[in-house]
Write a protein that holds these residues in place. Structure first.
Motif, PDB file in Angstrom:
ATOM      1  N   HIS A 196     -31.670 -17.266 -31.500  1.00  0.00           N
ATOM      2  CA  HIS A 196     -30.750 -16.175 -31.150  1.00  0.00           C
ATOM      3  C   HIS A 196     -31.493 -14.846 -31.052  1.00  0.00           C
ATOM      4  O   HIS A 196     -31.171 -14.012 -30.202  1.00  0.00           O
ATOM      5  N   MET A 242     -20.867 -17.762 -22.190  1.00  0.00           N
ATOM      6  CA  MET A 242     -22.008 -18.080 -23.037  1.00  0.00           C
ATOM      7  C   MET A 242     -23.285 -17.510 -22.444  1.00  0.00           C
ATOM      8  O   MET A 242     -24.129 -16.959 -23.147  1.00  0.00           O
ATOM      9  N   ARG A 278     -19.989 -18.030 -32.505  1.00  0.00           N
ATOM     10  CA  ARG A 278     -20.102 -19.211 -33.365  1.00  0.00           C
ATOM     11  C   ARG A 278     -20.488 -20.431 -32.558  1.00  0.00           C
ATOM     12  O   ARG A 278     -21.289 -21.265 -32.979  1.00  0.00           O
ATOM     13  N   ARG A 279     -19.951 -20.518 -31.387  1.00  0.00           N
ATOM     14  CA  ARG A 279     -20.222 -21.676 -30.542  1.00  0.00           C
ATOM     15  C   ARG A 279     -21.684 -21.685 -30.119  1.00  0.00           C
ATOM     16  O   ARG A 279     -22.307 -22.746 -30.058  1.00  0.00           O
ATOM     17  N   VAL A 280     -22.199 -20.532 -29.793  1.00  0.00           N
ATOM     18  CA  VAL A 280     -23.611 -20.439 -29.416  1.00  0.00           C
ATOM     19  C   VAL A 280     -24.480 -21.022 -30.527  1.00  0.00           C
ATOM     20  O   VAL A 280     -25.442 -21.757 -30.289  1.00  0.00           O
ATOM     21  N   ASP A 281     -24.128 -20.674 -31.739  1.00  0.00           N
ATOM     22  CA  ASP A 281     -24.928 -21.174 -32.859  1.00  0.00           C
ATOM     23  C   ASP A 281     -24.752 -22.670 -33.032  1.00  0.00           C
ATOM     24  O   ASP A 281     -25.727 -23.406 -33.249  1.00  0.00           O
ATOM     25  N   GLU A 282     -23.475 -23.135 -32.906  1.00  0.00           N
ATOM     26  CA  GLU A 282     -23.216 -24.567 -33.103  1.00  0.00           C
ATOM     27  C   GLU A 282     -23.845 -25.409 -32.015  1.00  0.00           C
ATOM     28  O   GLU A 282     -24.244 -26.553 -32.263  1.00  0.00           O
ATOM     29  N   ASP A 318     -17.228 -17.311 -29.293  1.00  0.00           N
ATOM     30  CA  ASP A 318     -18.416 -17.680 -28.508  1.00  0.00           C
ATOM     31  C   ASP A 318     -19.680 -17.548 -29.346  1.00  0.00           C
ATOM     32  O   ASP A 318     -20.620 -18.367 -29.210  1.00  0.00           O
TER      33      ASP A 318
END
Lengths: 186, 406
Positions: A32, A117, B47-51, B45
């Motif tokens: 990230h 995303m 959280r989803r990016v991380d998951e 989103d």
């Protein structure tokens, strides 16, 4: 894994056991922060190496997870400084002529998830590292404010205000880029 | 619910800490408010990016391999540090021990000879085989010459050899007159049994009919001093040889000297003069009867006094000669000796002595090492300060160089 006191002789095996429980978090934080797999893997490996070398000095007053997350963030910030690819909002404004009009709200929400995303990852890379890590720890990793304060060794109030500012910045970036994406996709 | 309340509750909603009713209200508001809907979508989103972030297998294996390699590198460095540490310790020991040895001026003697003072000693009769040597010097000069000494390097004097030198002081004739031979002797006795041998000498003199004319002793046995004594004995002339023979068995006789003086001429000359004076006295005493007057009488008396004087003097001289002829003078020096002799020791005794010596030497060495360390301490401290200063300077320069790098 239940915390057990480690001995010098079992140093390697003890570290591997603890690091294995946190390897995913370490990689995710690096990903990230850095925005791509290659840099993320480099930073994650560097994090593991630094943690292993400093394992003898690790004190038990903080959890191993908090401790290694701090190392990961430091590694990423160092790497970002060397890369000099941090783009501030002002730089974005100057380079791409973006302004931040108070445009129609909700444009982001109307995009497709896949599009959102992609925009989110791009916007994250546009944030300064100190703001970026707030989003990563709070909104992506889901760490509590107390945990973030402990990880970054900052007062709780400072953590909350930095998270708030980071969200504002991220929201502003996404709002504009959402409109641009929407207009082009339309 | 308004947007402000929505914003305040969003964190708790994302953490799953919001009660169901509140969560429903929050969702309902998001369905109606585009701005809040975007905010909620963004949080979700994130959280989803991380998951959705997949951890590559390459990373999972590579960091473990890297830790393994790092462990080996650290082990190698540790061994090198150990080797350097041991080398440093060895160098320090060489410096310490070498410096101590040099400052001691070498090792002490490996063994000490056994030494005994006969006053308190309990062994080592001075029998044959001892390290002491005995010697006599011989100067041969026979006949009427008075001085001679005899040498018994080869062996004690043989009987026939001794008889060649022996005089019968009483009966040797020389023109019908008795020979007047004066014999004296002197010798030194070295003994490990000082008191015993000193007494034996005196006893022997008494057995021979002699006497001790003079005795002087010196030395303090209690303080470890060796003693010595000087004796002057008067031994009947006819017993002198027997006395000297007997003395040879006492201690170790060294440096014996005998003197022989033929005093016959002088003796009889004095005797003749005595007789002359005695005749003269007789005539003078007879002349008193026929003195004519007082002056003659006085003159005669004066002559008588002179004659008497010379008679007394010559008589005294003859008596002295007689004494010296009849009794030989023997001067003896008795010296106490300490024998240094290497006594044979058994293997067990050697081992015990070796252990004792090494413990004692170890103690002395450690004491010397402490003295050496204290004496070089100022130099070591100075050297350490210099090394520390140099290390700090080098480290600071390295830091400055690193800070300058981009």
């Amino acid at each position: 894994m239940e915390w057990k006191p480690f001995s010098q002789k079992k140093r390697k095996s003890d570290f591997e056991a603890l690091a294995a429980e946190n390897e995913r978090r370490v990689y995710a934080v690096c990903f990230h922060m850095m925005g791509n797999r290659e840099d993320a893997q480099d930073c994650a490996q560097e994090t593991m190496l630094r943690a292993f070398r400093g394992f003898d000095a690790y004190r038990r007053d903080a959890s191993f997870s908090t401790w290694i997350t701090r190392i990961a963030l430091n590694v990423c910030v160092d790497a970002l400084r060397k890369r000099r690819q941090v783009v501030s909002l002002d730089e974005l404004k100057d380079e791409k002529g973006w302004d931040m009009p108070d445009s129609a709200p909700g444009a982001y929400a109307r995009l497709e998830q896949k599009e959102r995303m992609a925009l989110l990852r791009e916007a994250m890379q546009a944030l300064p590292p100190d703001m970026r890590q707030m989003i990563v720890l709070r909104d992506m990793q889901g760490m509590s404010y107390d945990e973030i304060a402990q990880t970054l060794a900052l007062p709780l109030g400072t953590v909350k205000s930095r998270v708030s500012r980071a969200r504002e910045k991220l929201g502003a970036l996404l709002k504009k880029s959402s409109e641009l994406f929407s207009s082009t996709s339309v | 619910m308004d947007c402000k309340e929505f914003s305040n509750l969003l964190d708790a909603f994302m953490d799953g800490a919001l009660p169901d009713a509140e969560a429903d209200r929050l969702r309902a508001h998001a369905a109606e408010c585009d701005a809040c809907a975007a905010l909620l979508a963004l949080r979700q989103d994130c959280r989803r990016v991380d998951e959705e972030t997949e951890v590559p297998d390459a990373f999972l294996s590579s960091w473990r391999r890297m830790i393994q390699e790092e462990t080996m590198v650290e082990e190698k460095k540790r061994k090198q540090r150990n080797w350097k540490s041991w080398a440093g310790i060895a160098a320090a020991l060489v410096f310490l021990i070498g410096g101590t040895m040099l400052s001691r001026g070498g090792m002490p003697p490996r063994s000490a000879a056994l030494s005994k003072n006969t006053a308190s000693g309990d062994w080592a009769d001075m029998a044959a085989g001892s390290s002491l040597s005995t010697s006599y010097r011989r100067t041969a000069d026979m006949g009427s010459v008075t001085n001679f000494a005899y040498d018994d390097y080869a062996a004690p004097m043989e009987a026939e050899e001794a008889s060649e030198m022996e005089y019968d002081a009483a009966e040797v004739e020389n023109g019908g007159q008795e020979k007047k031979i004066i014999r004296n002797a002197s010798f030194t006795i070295k003994t490990t049994h000082y008191e015993e041998d000193l007494q034996r000498i005196q006893d022997l003199a008494g057995e021979m009919g002699g006497r001790v004319e003079y005795l002087s002793s010196s030395g303090d046995a209690s303080s470890g001093q060796t003693r010595s004594a000087s004796l002057t004995l008067r031994i009947p002339a006819e017993a002198l040889d027997a006395f000297l023979e007997g003395a040879e068995g006492i201690g170790n006789v060294t440096a014996m000297t005998q003197e022989m003086e033929d005093a016959s001429d002088t003796y009889y000359d004095i005797q003749a003069r005595l007789e002359t004076q005695q005749e003269k006295l007789k005539r003078l005493q007879a002349m008193i009867q026929s003195a004519r007057d007082v002056s003659d009488l006085i003159e005669i008396e004066s002559a008588i006094a002179d004659a008497q004087y010379y008679i007394d003097r010559y008589t005294g001289q003859l008596k002295s000669f007689d004494s010296r002829v009849d009794f030989s003078t023997v001067r003896i020096t008795v010296r106490e000796v300490k024998i240094t002799e290497m006594k044979e020791v058994t293997l067990g005794e050697r081992i015990v002595n070796g252990l004792k010596n090494s413990m004692e030497e170890g103690r002395y060495f450690l004491e010397d090492m402490v003295v050496f360390l204290v004496s070089v301490l100022p130099w070591l401290l100075g050297l350490a300060a210099l090394v520390l200063a140099a290390a700090l300077i080098i480290r600071n320069r390295k830091k400055k160089k690193e800070n300058k790098q981009p």
